[in-house]
Motif scaffolding. Structure first.
Motif, PDB file in Angstrom:
ATOM      1  N   ASP A  62      68.825  49.967 -50.470  1.00  0.00           N
ATOM      2  CA  ASP A  62      68.225  50.593 -49.282  1.00  0.00           C
ATOM      3  C   ASP A  62      69.240  51.502 -48.591  1.00  0.00           C
ATOM      4  OD1 ASP A  62      65.982  49.010 -49.829  1.00  0.00           O
ATOM      5  OD2 ASP A  62      66.345  47.628 -48.166  1.00  0.00           O
TER       6      ASP A  62
ATOM      7  N   GLU B   1      57.782  55.042 -59.271  1.00  0.00           N
ATOM      8  CA  GLU B   1      56.614  55.919 -59.239  1.00  0.00           C
ATOM      9  C   GLU B   1      56.672  56.799 -58.007  1.00  0.00           C
ATOM     10  OE1 GLU B   1      52.829  53.786 -58.566  1.00  0.00           O
ATOM     11  OE2 GLU B   1      54.074  52.055 -58.120  1.00  0.00           O
ATOM     12  N   GLU B   2      56.087  57.958 -58.144  1.00  0.00           N
ATOM     13  CA  GLU B   2      56.013  58.910 -57.046  1.00  0.00           C
ATOM     14  C   GLU B   2      54.985  58.439 -56.027  1.00  0.00           C
ATOM     15  OE1 GLU B   2      55.512  63.739 -56.521  1.00  0.00           O
ATOM     16  OE2 GLU B   2      55.071  62.802 -58.444  1.00  0.00           O
ATOM     17  N   THR B   3      55.301  58.645 -54.756  1.00  0.00           N
ATOM     18  CA  THR B   3      54.353  58.336 -53.683  1.00  0.00           C
ATOM     19  C   THR B   3      54.181  59.589 -52.828  1.00  0.00           C
ATOM     20  OG1 THR B   3      56.033  57.616 -52.088  1.00  0.00           O
ATOM     21  CG2 THR B   3      55.147  55.925 -53.591  1.00  0.00           C
TER      22      THR B   3
ATOM     23  N   ALA C  31      59.299  57.946 -53.200  1.00  0.00           N
ATOM     24  CA  ALA C  31      59.222  57.201 -54.459  1.00  0.00           C
ATOM     25  C   ALA C  31      59.232  55.705 -54.168  1.00  0.00           C
ATOM     26  CB  ALA C  31      60.386  57.573 -55.365  1.00  0.00           C
ATOM     27  N   ARG C  32      58.621  54.959 -55.075  1.00  0.00           N
ATOM     28  CA  ARG C  32      58.511  53.498 -54.945  1.00  0.00           C
ATOM     29  C   ARG C  32      59.209  52.827 -56.120  1.00  0.00           C
ATOM     30  NH1 ARG C  32      52.904  52.382 -54.074  1.00  0.00           N
ATOM     31  NH2 ARG C  32      53.553  52.545 -51.899  1.00  0.00           N
TER      32      ARG C  32
ATOM     33  N   THR D 121      59.320  49.128 -57.944  1.00  0.00           N
ATOM     34  CA  THR D 121      58.794  47.776 -58.094  1.00  0.00           C
ATOM     35  C   THR D 121      59.734  47.061 -59.050  1.00  0.00           C
ATOM     36  OG1 THR D 121      56.531  48.558 -57.775  1.00  0.00           O
ATOM     37  CG2 THR D 121      56.810  46.379 -58.762  1.00  0.00           C
TER      38      THR D 121
ATOM     39  N   THR E 188      55.101  59.982 -49.879  1.00  0.00           N
ATOM     40  CA  THR E 188      56.251  60.184 -48.992  1.00  0.00           C
ATOM     41  C   THR E 188      57.596  60.061 -49.706  1.00  0.00           C
ATOM     42  OG1 THR E 188      56.212  57.845 -48.389  1.00  0.00           O
ATOM     43  CG2 THR E 188      54.978  59.371 -46.967  1.00  0.00           C
TER      44      THR E 188
ATOM     45  N   VAL F 239      58.786  45.197 -53.855  1.00  0.00           N
ATOM     46  CA  VAL F 239      58.365  46.597 -53.803  1.00  0.00           C
ATOM     47  C   VAL F 239      59.088  47.268 -52.649  1.00  0.00           C
ATOM     48  CG1 VAL F 239      56.410  48.171 -53.518  1.00  0.00           C
ATOM     49  CG2 VAL F 239      56.101  46.016 -54.760  1.00  0.00           C
ATOM     50  N   ARG F 240      59.695  48.401 -52.938  1.00  0.00           N
ATOM     51  CA  ARG F 240      60.403  49.173 -51.916  1.00  0.00           C
ATOM     52  C   ARG F 240      59.975  50.629 -52.008  1.00  0.00           C
ATOM     53  NH1 ARG F 240      62.405  44.842 -50.445  1.00  0.00           N
ATOM     54  NH2 ARG F 240      64.467  44.561 -49.575  1.00  0.00           N
ATOM     55  N   ASP F 241      59.688  51.246 -50.862  1.00  0.00           N
ATOM     56  CA  ASP F 241      59.406  52.676 -50.780  1.00  0.00           C
ATOM     57  C   ASP F 241      60.626  53.375 -50.204  1.00  0.00           C
ATOM     58  OD1 ASP F 241      56.819  52.584 -51.830  1.00  0.00           O
ATOM     59  OD2 ASP F 241      55.953  52.121 -49.881  1.00  0.00           O
ATOM     60  N   TYR F 242      60.973  54.518 -50.788  1.00  0.00           N
ATOM     61  CA  TYR F 242      62.138  55.278 -50.358  1.00  0.00           C
ATOM     62  C   TYR F 242      61.751  56.731 -50.086  1.00  0.00           C
ATOM     63  CZ  TYR F 242      64.762  51.271 -52.031  1.00  0.00           C
ATOM     64  OH  TYR F 242      65.244  50.000 -52.228  1.00  0.00           O
TER      65      TYR F 242
END
Length: 159
Positions: free
Chosen positions: A148, A112-114, A118-119, A121, A116, A12-15
């Motif tokens: 990244d 998916e939208e977060t 998008a994420r 998986t 801060t 899982v990565r948040d961007y």
């Protein structure tokens, strides 16, 4: 009769980017070739358009060794992010040096939208052994480091 056991891995990565930007990065050929494949390889051949179902393949070449690694599969599902989430799923199999296709597994990129940004998986399912899962974990972690950088080329240093 023994039932074959398989292994799964998930990352899982948040961007800090818009959902549409992340979706383009994981589906569009021009974006994919910038990050797909572990560090230390380049894509010599690449037929990957994850915006549509159908066949895909790529050949990765070791920058120092010159070794060639062929992987291919079928894009089985594409669900663009209408609303707050989307996904693309595809089969995955390495080829032996003689061209024989190996054990098939399945990869899914879910976006998916977060709050801060998008994420992503990334799930790789039905790997044929724990050792194979460990090898793919190393490969995907290296590959995701390239994503990244693509999506956040100037990360802030954390204390």
């Amino acid at each position: 009769m023994k039932v074959a056991e398989t292994a799964d891995v998930e990352f899982v990565r948040d961007y800090p980017v818009a959902l549409a930007r992340l979706w383009r990065a994981v589906t569009e050929p021009v974006q994919l070739i910038q990050w797909f494949g572990p560090e230390g390889v380049y894509l010599a051949e690449c037929e990957m358009d994850f915006r549509r179902t159908g066949p895909w393949h790529c050949v990765m070449v070791g920058k120092e060794s010159g070794d060639r690694f062929h992987v291919s599969g079928q894009i089985t599902s594409v669900r663009p992010p209408e609303g707050r989430a989307g996904s693309v799923g595809f089969t995955w199999a390495w080829h032996d040096p003689d061209g024989t296709r190996g054990a098939e597994s399945h990869v899914t990129f879910t976006v998916e939208e977060t709050a801060t940004g998008a994420r992503l998986t990334l799930t790789h399912r039905a790997l044929d052994s724990v050792e194979t899962a460990q090898s793919h974990t190393r490969g995907w972690l290296s590959t995701l480091r390239k994503l990244d950088v693509l999506l956040d080329p100037n990360p802030t240093l954390q204390e």
